[in-house]
Every structure is written in structure tokens, then in C-alpha cells.
Design an enzyme around this catalytic site. Sequence first.
Site, short mmCIF file in Angstrom:
data_model
loop_
_atom_site.label_atom_id
_atom_site.label_comp_id
_atom_site.label_asym_id
_atom_site.label_seq_id
_atom_site.Cartn_x
_atom_site.Cartn_y
_atom_site.Cartn_z
N TYR A 126 -6.21 -5.36 2.72
CA TYR A 126 -5.36 -5.22 1.55
C TYR A 126 -3.87 -5.31 1.92
O TYR A 126 -3.03 -4.66 1.31
CB TYR A 126 -5.66 -3.90 0.81
CG TYR A 126 -7.13 -3.71 0.53
CD1 TYR A 126 -7.75 -4.44 -0.47
CD2 TYR A 126 -7.91 -2.83 1.29
CE1 TYR A 126 -9.12 -4.30 -0.71
CE2 TYR A 126 -9.28 -2.68 1.05
CZ TYR A 126 -9.86 -3.42 0.05
OH TYR A 126 -11.21 -3.28 -0.19
N CYS B 285 14.65 -5.49 -3.86
CA CYS B 285 15.66 -4.83 -4.68
C CYS B 285 15.04 -3.87 -5.68
O CYS B 285 15.16 -4.06 -6.90
CB CYS B 285 16.54 -5.87 -5.34
SG CYS B 285 17.84 -6.33 -4.19
N ARG C 226 0.80 -1.24 0.00
CA ARG C 226 0.00 0.00 0.00
C ARG C 226 0.84 1.30 0.00
O ARG C 226 0.50 2.23 -0.74
CB ARG C 226 -1.00 0.01 1.16
CG ARG C 226 -1.98 -1.19 1.11
CD ARG C 226 -3.10 -1.08 2.11
NE ARG C 226 -4.04 -0.03 1.76
CZ ARG C 226 -4.14 1.11 2.39
NH1 ARG C 226 -3.39 1.35 3.44
NH2 ARG C 226 -5.00 2.02 1.99
N1 LLP Z 1 -17.31 -3.15 -2.90
C1 LLP Z 1 -16.68 -3.09 -4.09
C2 LLP Z 1 -17.41 -3.37 -5.31
C3 LLP Z 1 -15.30 -2.78 -4.13
O1 LLP Z 1 -14.68 -2.71 -5.31
C4 LLP Z 1 -14.60 -2.52 -2.92
C5 LLP Z 1 -13.18 -2.21 -2.94
C6 LLP Z 1 -15.30 -2.60 -1.71
C7 LLP Z 1 -16.67 -2.90 -1.74
C8 LLP Z 1 -14.65 -2.36 -0.36
O2 LLP Z 1 -14.08 -1.09 -0.25
P1 LLP Z 1 -13.46 -0.66 1.18
O3 LLP Z 1 -14.60 -0.63 2.17
O4 LLP Z 1 -12.47 -1.66 1.57
O5 LLP Z 1 -12.86 0.68 0.96
N2 LLP Z 1 -6.38 -1.89 -2.38
C9 LLP Z 1 -6.87 -0.55 -2.08
C10 LLP Z 1 -8.36 -0.50 -1.95
C11 LLP Z 1 -9.06 -0.98 -3.20
C12 LLP Z 1 -10.51 -1.18 -3.00
C13 LLP Z 1 -11.10 -1.95 -4.13
N3 LLP Z 1 -12.50 -2.12 -4.00
C14 LLP Z 1 -6.20 -0.06 -0.79
O6 LLP Z 1 -5.44 -0.81 -0.20
O7 LLP Z 1 -6.41 1.09 -0.38
#
Ligand code: LLP
Length: 411
Positions: free
Chosen positions: A366, A338, A308
Site C-alpha cells: 500500500y 502543500c 499511510r
Molecule cells: N482480502 C481482502 C478482501 C481485502 O480487502 C484485503 C485488504 C486483503 C485481503 C489483504 O489485507 P492485508 O493482508 O494486506 O492486511 N491500505 C490499508 C490496508 C487496506 C486493506 C484493504 N483490504 C493500509 O495501508 O493499511
Amino acid sequence: MHLSEQNSYTIQNIDPIQLVEQYGSPLYVYDGGTIRRKTQELQNAFSGINMKIKFACKSNTNLAILRLMREIGVELDVVSTGELEMGKLAGYDTGQITFTPSGVPFHEVKTAVEAGAIVNVDSIPLLEWFGQTYGNTKPCLIRLKPNVAAGGNIKIMTAHADSKFGISVLLLDQILTVVKKYDIKVIGLHQHTGSDIKDAEPFLQVADIVFEAALQFPDLEIIDLGGGFKVSYKPNDPITDMQLLGNKISERFKNFCEKYGRELQLWFEPGKFLVSECGYLLVNTTVVKEDPARTFVHIDSGLNHLIRPMMYGSYHHILNISNPAGEKKDYTIVGYICETDTFATDRPLPEVRQGDVLAFLNAGAYGFTMSSNYNARFRPAEVLIDNGVAKLVRRRETLEDLLLTQVGFTE
Ligand code: LLP
């Protein structure tokens, strides 16, 4: 993680340094109590309406976490057939699982629908296929793109006009034509705005857009407003005021249901809100390098375990849990990969010495799910602490795990 009066950190009275001694470093540790508390917080905020939580398990697919979610009444949102299988293994009934794909091959949708999951249809071609394949025999939800830009940064915004996700609300007429053509049983509308959204305003804005569109669909049972609630990354970080959001959305939802003529269910799909704060990545300090430019702290982990910071510029609070009372100095925390692999630049931390254990906060969402074997490194073990007991829920990888899928190397 709490700092005791004896100046040592504990998670549910368990010493995280002992966990590192027992299971090795780096180590992901999750606090089940935090997951229970966050779930309760969300449920309380929407207690006046018929609200369901669907955990966006892309944020954390450890089966022990999924099982805990199931036990506390949280259902599941999956984005692949792999996640669907994990949900089933955790004991979920497929009827409790929503499949929210993004442009996947239609055979994946078929697998999910035929397993009993409900799908969020995210394109007109998929809607056509769904109509041709199932007519009115299987229900679905439609994922709308409301054309609202909100979220922590552009990489995690999903509802703005240029985003690939969902079917633009501007194409509502086309959607209705296809639905009518095949008599498709649309029982819900879905949208997901993005991640790290602090204010209530964007949630209200998209809710209004979805409620307006919903009036065109007579058989709805569900409105799904996705996830994206902002969590706390630093001490005193502003976060989504869940009670305020709950009151505001609930009020509008009730008005909408009245207008619609029926009581519907409101779904949310949080990932971060439920699991970000429960997780810690514990690492060991390998080298403290005094450089004329800055003091580097090298650790036995990297972007392969927590991507992240490098991928989104995300801030992760770091604690020196081996030396909480040490004198504060500025350190640049870097990984062992690296290529440039920086977790924090000039971060004030209590004096860091070789061998000290550092804890990265907000590693529950994540973190592990986005980890990799880059540089032929093994992924860490995972421990879940629940009801005061620490349990290993994933062992550390070995060289055999890395070689398992390579074929022909003995020839
Ligand atoms: N629903 C859908 C359709 C989504 O695409 C996502 C996240 C969520 C729910 C949940 O979102 P949250 O509540 O976790 O914000 N890898 C990134 C975040 C990408 C989120 C992708 N979709 C990070 O580490 O910040």
C-alpha cells in the site's frame, strides 16, 4: 535492510544509497528475498493442511513482484479488472485468480468470470444477477460478513456489523433461497476480517462462523479466510504469531472437514504479510529547518508517494542511512506537499543533514499502489533486488506521463 560492521546499510549486499545515485530520489526498493522468506513462513505454518495463498495484489501490483509471486507458487486475489489484467500480464492463468469486488458494476464481474477468474459474490443483488446470468454453469464463492470487529484501526476493519463488505451472515437464509432458486454452484465461502490483526483469536472466531455457515452448502471445495496478518512496523513490534495461528486454525479446519465429510482447501489472501517488510521508500533530505517549536526535516517526497501516515496515522520506521552513527536528535519528518504532510513527529534519528538519504520501512504494501500525482508530482521509480541483483522495474514518471490523458489543451 542490514547494518554492516562497517556501519553502512545494505539490502542483499547492495548499497541503497548507490541505487538512489543511479535511479534518483525518491525511490521504491523491494527485497525479493524477504518476499520468498515470508511466503515460506506462511506455507510452513499451514503445512499440515491443503492451504493456498492468494496474494492480495492491491498492496503491490508491480509486474515484477507479481511474476515473482507466480514463480514461488503464490496465486492472486484481485479487486478490479485492471488488477486482473496485471495478473494476466504477469503470466497467471486466470484460473489462478480470484476476483473479490466490492459493489462493482456487474459488467466487471462478467468480464472477470468470462475471462476464467472465480468471483467472490459480495451482495444479494449480485448473487441474483449471477444466478440469472449463469445458473449453475459457473462456480462462485460467497463473501460473508461475520460481524466481528478486528483490525489495526476502524478504517481498515472490514467485517464488523457496520461494514459495507460482504453479505451479513445474518442473511444466510436469504442467500440460501437465492442459491436454490437458480441452482447456483457455490464452491466456496469467503470472508476478510480487516488489516493489521495481531492475535489468533479474531481469526478463530471468524473461522468458526464461516465453518458453521458452510454446513449449509453441500458442494464446497474452498474456505477463504482473507488476509490481515499484522506485520512488524517497529523493532520488537508484536506481530501475528504465524506458527501458533497455523496450528490453531489447521486443527479447527481439520475438525470442520471431518464434520463436513470432505477435505476442503483453505485459502488466505495476505497483502501486507507478504510484501510490507520487503519495501523501502528512499528519499532525500532537502532542508533541515530549526524552528523554535521543533526541528523539521523536509524531504523530496510526501503523502503523494506514501499516504499511510496521513491516512491511517500509520507508523513507519525511518532510518538515516547516510549517517547511521550520527548523534541522535528528535526530528519531525515532513513531506513537500502543500498541505499538512507529516511522516513522523519528534522522532529520534541519527543527526540528519541536508542531502542525507532516509529510508522508510514497511513501504512494500500500500505504498506505491496508493500513490498519486497530487501537486503534479511524478511517481517514483521502483527497483527489485532479487538473487543479489538490482533491477529497475518501473521508471520514474515524467511530465509527459502526467499530460498523457489530458485532451484539448492545445486548442
Ligand atoms: N482480502 C481482502 C478482501 C481485502 O480487502 C484485503 C485488504 C486483503 C485481503 C489483504 O489485507 P492485508 O493482508 O494486506 O492486511 N491500505 C490499508 C490496508 C487496506 C486493506 C484493504 N483490504 C493500509 O495501508 O493499511
